[in-house]
Enzyme design. Structure first.
Site, PDB file in Angstrom:
ATOM      1  N   ASP A   1       6.237 -24.648 -24.427  1.00 46.62           N
ATOM      2  CA  ASP A   1       7.415 -23.824 -24.698  1.00 46.62           C
ATOM      3  C   ASP A   1       8.676 -24.384 -24.055  1.00 46.62           C
ATOM      4  OD1 ASP A   1       6.004 -23.100 -22.322  1.00 46.62           O
ATOM      5  OD2 ASP A   1       7.154 -21.254 -22.148  1.00 46.62           O
ATOM      6  N   HIS A   2       8.543 -25.520 -23.376  1.00 51.85           N
ATOM      7  CA  HIS A   2       9.709 -26.138 -22.756  1.00 51.85           C
ATOM      8  C   HIS A   2      10.026 -27.527 -23.311  1.00 51.85           C
ATOM      9  CE1 HIS A   2      10.320 -23.140 -19.475  1.00 51.85           C
ATOM     10  NE2 HIS A   2       9.070 -22.881 -19.810  1.00 51.85           N
TER      11      HIS A   2
ATOM     12  N   HIS B   1       4.730 -24.398  -9.865  1.00 46.77           N
ATOM     13  CA  HIS B   1       4.126 -23.881 -11.092  1.00 46.77           C
ATOM     14  C   HIS B   1       2.691 -24.413 -11.193  1.00 46.77           C
ATOM     15  CE1 HIS B   1       4.143 -21.884 -14.857  1.00 46.77           C
ATOM     16  NE2 HIS B   1       4.232 -22.962 -15.625  1.00 46.77           N
TER      17      HIS B   1
ATOM     18  N   HIS C   1      13.087 -16.287 -19.730  1.00 50.01           N
ATOM     19  CA  HIS C   1      11.652 -16.570 -19.849  1.00 50.01           C
ATOM     20  C   HIS C   1      10.839 -15.268 -19.894  1.00 50.01           C
ATOM     21  CE1 HIS C   1       7.735 -18.548 -18.953  1.00 50.01           C
ATOM     22  NE2 HIS C   1       8.304 -19.552 -19.613  1.00 50.01           N
TER      23      HIS C   1
END
EC number: 3.1.26.11
Length: 304
Positions: free
Chosen positions: A67-68, A143, A271
């Site tokens: 998604d990035h 992360h 986000h």
């Protein structure tokens, strides 16, 4: 004042939902365009909001969750097909180059323009871009996989001249640049004209901090200290803080705590999890701690 603003192209987390798109932003600094993350559909969002991809000179990818970055190959390919010749600089995890090379290998694509890749460092803060007006640093986030945030710092500008006074004194042109740098002008008769009296002080330099996917962790606080605008992920409401920790994400309450702790001037949440159709509760939760909070909205420019 020099333009310094951010356009939100996508503010959703992993699943596009309720008309929200995966993460992507355009930063406009004095008409220099920088793309920050490039989720699926980014180039369609660029078209939608009237941003020409050919104007983008640098792309910054925070990490390799789809998604990035899944919109990146399409964007690079479209620039190729549209005849781009201007070089494009790409910053991201070292493995990103391998992914792009493999995609282009099997599609037999040879870009018409130079694509310059700059690997980011997941273990320490680094200066990754600098020109006469702006510098960009990457810094580690925490992360599930290697991930970096980015900080954009405006450089201190020269003072501006008080034109009427300067013209009245008939100060030669070669000395004007020195006045802007704070150097006094001495006339032929020995009269000293102070630079402070003939210039306006420069405006305070501004900064933008971008915190992509991360669990709240003090390790990156120094890197975003006292930013004017802080974008911080806020995937969940705080009633799901345990889920946030499991997935290495942040709640809207925690994002507010980060902004408060680092002395940010304003906070921008993004986000958002697909579980939330209505985002107002996330805003309310954050504003209860940090009043200067806004929701990132697709298609909206936010001043730094």
């Amino acid at each position: 004042m020099t333009k310094f603003e951010v356009l939100i192209l996508g503010n959703s987390s992993a699943t596009p939902m309720y008309g929200r798109h995966p993460t992507s932003q355009v930063l406009n600094f004095n008409e220099q365009l920088f793309l920050i993350d490039c989720g699926e559909g980014t180039q369609m969002q660029l078209f939608r909001y009237g941003i020409k991809g050919s104007r983008i000179s640098h792309i910054f990818i925070s990490h390799l969750h789809g998604d990035h970055y899944l919109g990146l190959v399409g964007l690079l390919s479209s620039q190729h097909l549209m005849g781009r010749q201007r070089e494009l600089h790409l910053y991201g995890p070292p493995a990103l180059k391998e992914i792009i090379d493999l995609q282009f290998k099997h599609s037999d694509t040879r870009l018409r323009y130079p694509l310059v890749f700059h690997p980011t460092n997941e273990s320490r803060q680094e200066l990754i871009f600098e020109n006469t007006q702006l510098s960009v640093s990457s810094f580690p986030l925490r992360h599930r996989i290697a991930c970096t945030g980015f900080r954009f710092n405006e450089k201190v500008r020269s003072a501006s001249l008080k034109k009427e006074q300067v013209e009245k004194l008939n100060i030669p042109v070669p000395y004007l640049r020195l006045l802007k740098k704070g150097i006094d002008y001495v006339a032929d008769d020995g009269t000293v004209h102070g630079a402070k009296d003939l210039t306006y002080p420069p405006s305070r330099p501004r900064s933008y901090g971008y915190c992509s996917d991360t669990v709240m962790d003090q390790g990156y606080f120094e890197a975003i200290s006292e930013v004017d605008l802080l974008y911080h992920e806020a995937t969940f409401l705080h009633d799901r803080v345990e889920r946030a920790k499991e997935t290495f994400h942040t709640t809207s309450l925690e994002a507010a705590q980060v902004a408060q702790t680092v002395g940010a001037k304003k906070l921008l949440l993004g986000h958002f999890s697909a579980r939330y159709k209505d985002l107002q509760p996330l805003l309310d939760e954050s504003q209860a701690i940090f009043p200067h909070t806004e929701l990132s909205e697709e298609g909206k420019w936010f001043l730094v």
